[in-house]
Write an enzyme that holds these catalytic residues in place. Structure first.
Site, PDB file in Angstrom:
ATOM      1  N   ASP A   1       3.310 -23.960  -0.909  1.00  0.00           N
ATOM      2  CA  ASP A   1       2.017 -23.647  -1.510  1.00  0.00           C
ATOM      3  C   ASP A   1       0.946 -24.563  -0.917  1.00  0.00           C
ATOM      4  O   ASP A   1       1.061 -25.787  -0.995  1.00  0.00           O
ATOM      5  CB  ASP A   1       2.106 -23.852  -3.025  1.00  0.00           C
ATOM      6  CG  ASP A   1       0.928 -23.262  -3.785  1.00  0.00           C
ATOM      7  OD1 ASP A   1      -0.188 -23.230  -3.230  1.00  0.00           O
ATOM      8  OD2 ASP A   1       1.134 -22.852  -4.941  1.00  0.00           O
TER       9      ASP A   1
ATOM     10  N   HIS B   1       1.521 -19.626  -2.338  1.00  0.00           N
ATOM     11  CA  HIS B   1       0.755 -19.461  -3.567  1.00  0.00           C
ATOM     12  C   HIS B   1       0.607 -17.977  -3.897  1.00  0.00           C
ATOM     13  O   HIS B   1      -0.119 -17.254  -3.212  1.00  0.00           O
ATOM     14  CB  HIS B   1      -0.630 -20.094  -3.419  1.00  0.00           C
ATOM     15  CG  HIS B   1      -1.360 -20.233  -4.710  1.00  0.00           C
ATOM     16  ND1 HIS B   1      -1.189 -21.311  -5.546  1.00  0.00           N
ATOM     17  CD2 HIS B   1      -2.252 -19.411  -5.337  1.00  0.00           C
ATOM     18  CE1 HIS B   1      -1.947 -21.166  -6.623  1.00  0.00           C
ATOM     19  NE2 HIS B   1      -2.600 -20.014  -6.518  1.00  0.00           N
TER      20      HIS B   1
ATOM     21  N   SER C   1      -0.847 -20.461 -11.288  1.00  0.00           N
ATOM     22  CA  SER C   1      -2.110 -21.063 -10.862  1.00  0.00           C
ATOM     23  C   SER C   1      -2.953 -21.443 -12.082  1.00  0.00           C
ATOM     24  O   SER C   1      -2.522 -22.260 -12.902  1.00  0.00           O
ATOM     25  CB  SER C   1      -2.838 -20.125  -9.910  1.00  0.00           C
ATOM     26  OG  SER C   1      -3.803 -20.810  -9.160  1.00  0.00           O
TER      27      SER C   1
END
Length: 360
Positions: free
Chosen positions: A252, A290, A2
């Site tokens: 994601d 995610h 991320s």
């Protein structure tokens, strides 16, 4: 991963002499462009009746799995042929258990179907935001997300479920100021607008149109120059012998897998495919969301692969990723983009050797 994934790409771009190797998971590399997409999503799901319940989101995922799960040769709770699913699945016409996913009246009839407002907002989620002119960073768009079959947040018994729901659409609609129970991307947008863009804590973030920001355009362009880590000339990193591993889960819904694929394709356009092959690999993991996923929670010894490449010159081959949550212990081949794992028709469906990486 991320923001950490963005930082990983930043060091390869900006300080190529300082790093022998880099691992970048689901990188939010074009962060300000992503923020603008967050604003588009926030405004879409803030519309009257557009925010689906936990049960309605689960229904969407189940309907997509029913239509798309078998496209990779086996029904195992994972959609591996994502491109085919994106092309085929339409929540407006999809069915689940013989019943239309869309509510017959078009209005919200409860947890057993989706209203037209919800379907419209979900289609926004699946589509790109485009900008009338290039941003300060040069970006012209941010892609949509692989929404169909992904975990958008639902009730579930997995210990990972609260985290998955938090990092997706959470439990309450977008608002300004956004409570922490709003979708993660809505909280991001709200605080970015109030504290980064306008620097006005009382500003109504939902009033700012990310595609037509008016008086705030100059400030936004300035932020994109700082936040979009989008250089694709990694020649210095390559020439020094640096190696780059990138990976991203196809499910994601906070950082788009399509954006990482775009960055990888841009690397090849800038440097040439042979040069990129010399120092970089990009893998996509079906079913992984995610940071955490109840469907396929990916575990890959990326450091071992990177270390072998950097210190011994052994480029990664036949990499395997394992699941720690959906079906603990099952494995899949870690397929290099744009390939994905297809079941061969025989063998244990929970073993990587029963699958091969294909592109069609």
């Amino acid at each position: 991963g991320s923001t950490g994934g963005r930082e990983a790409l930043a060091v390869a771009q900006k300080w190529p002499a300082e790093w022998d190797g880099v691992i970048s998971w689901y990188p939010a590399w074009n962060a300000a462009s992503l923020d603008l997409q967050f604003g588009r999503l926030s405004r879409a799901f803030a519309q009257p009746g557009a925010y689906p319940s936990l049960a309605q989101r689960k229904l969407v995922r189940q309907a997509a799995l029913a239509q798309c799960d078998g496209l990779d040769g086996v029904s195992d709770g994972l959609i591996s042929n994502v491109n085919a699913c994106n092309a085929q699945f339409d929540p407006a016409t999809a069915q689940h258990n013989g019943k239309a996913l869309r509510c017959a009246s078009g209005a919200n009839e409860g947890d057993g179907c989706l209203s037209d407002a919800m379907i419209a907002a979900l289609k926004v989620y699946n589509s790109a935001i485009t900008f009338a002119s290039p941003l300060g960073s040069g970006e012209t768009q941010y892609p949509g997300f692989n929404v169909w079959g992904a975990e958008l947040g639902e009730d579930g018994s997995s210990p990972l479920q609260p985290t998955v729901t938090l990092l997706a659409m959470n439990t309450t609609p977008p608002a300004s100021p956004a409570p922490l129970s709003a979708p993660y991307w809505a909280v991001f947008w709200d605080q970015w607008v109030r504290y980064f863009v306008t620097r006005d804590a009382g500003f109504d973030s939902l009033s700012l149109d990310p595609q037509n920001p008016g008086a705030w355009a100059t400030r936004i362009n300035d932020l994109t120059r700082l936040q979009d880590i989008n250089s694709t000339n990694l020649a210095a990193f390559n020439q020094r012998g640096g190696k780059l591993l990138m990976a991203h889960g196809t499910a994601d819904v906070l950082v788009s897998t399509r954006a990482t694929a775009q960055y990888y394709e841009r690397l090849k356009q800038t440097m040439g495919e042979a040069a990129v092959r010399n120092f970089a690999r990009y893998y996509e993991v079906p079913g992984y969301g995610h940071a955490a996923s109840t469907a396929f929670n990916a575990n890959w010894d990326s450091l071992k692969a990177l270390d072998a490449w950097v210190t011994q010159g052994q480029a990664p081959t036949a990499q395997v990723v394992s699941d720690t949550a959906g079906v603990p212990g099952r494995t899949r081949p870690l397929c290099e983009y744009p390939s994905w794992p297809r079941y061969g028709g025989s063998g244990d469906v929970n073993k990587a050797e029963s699958f091969s990486c294909v592109t069609n």
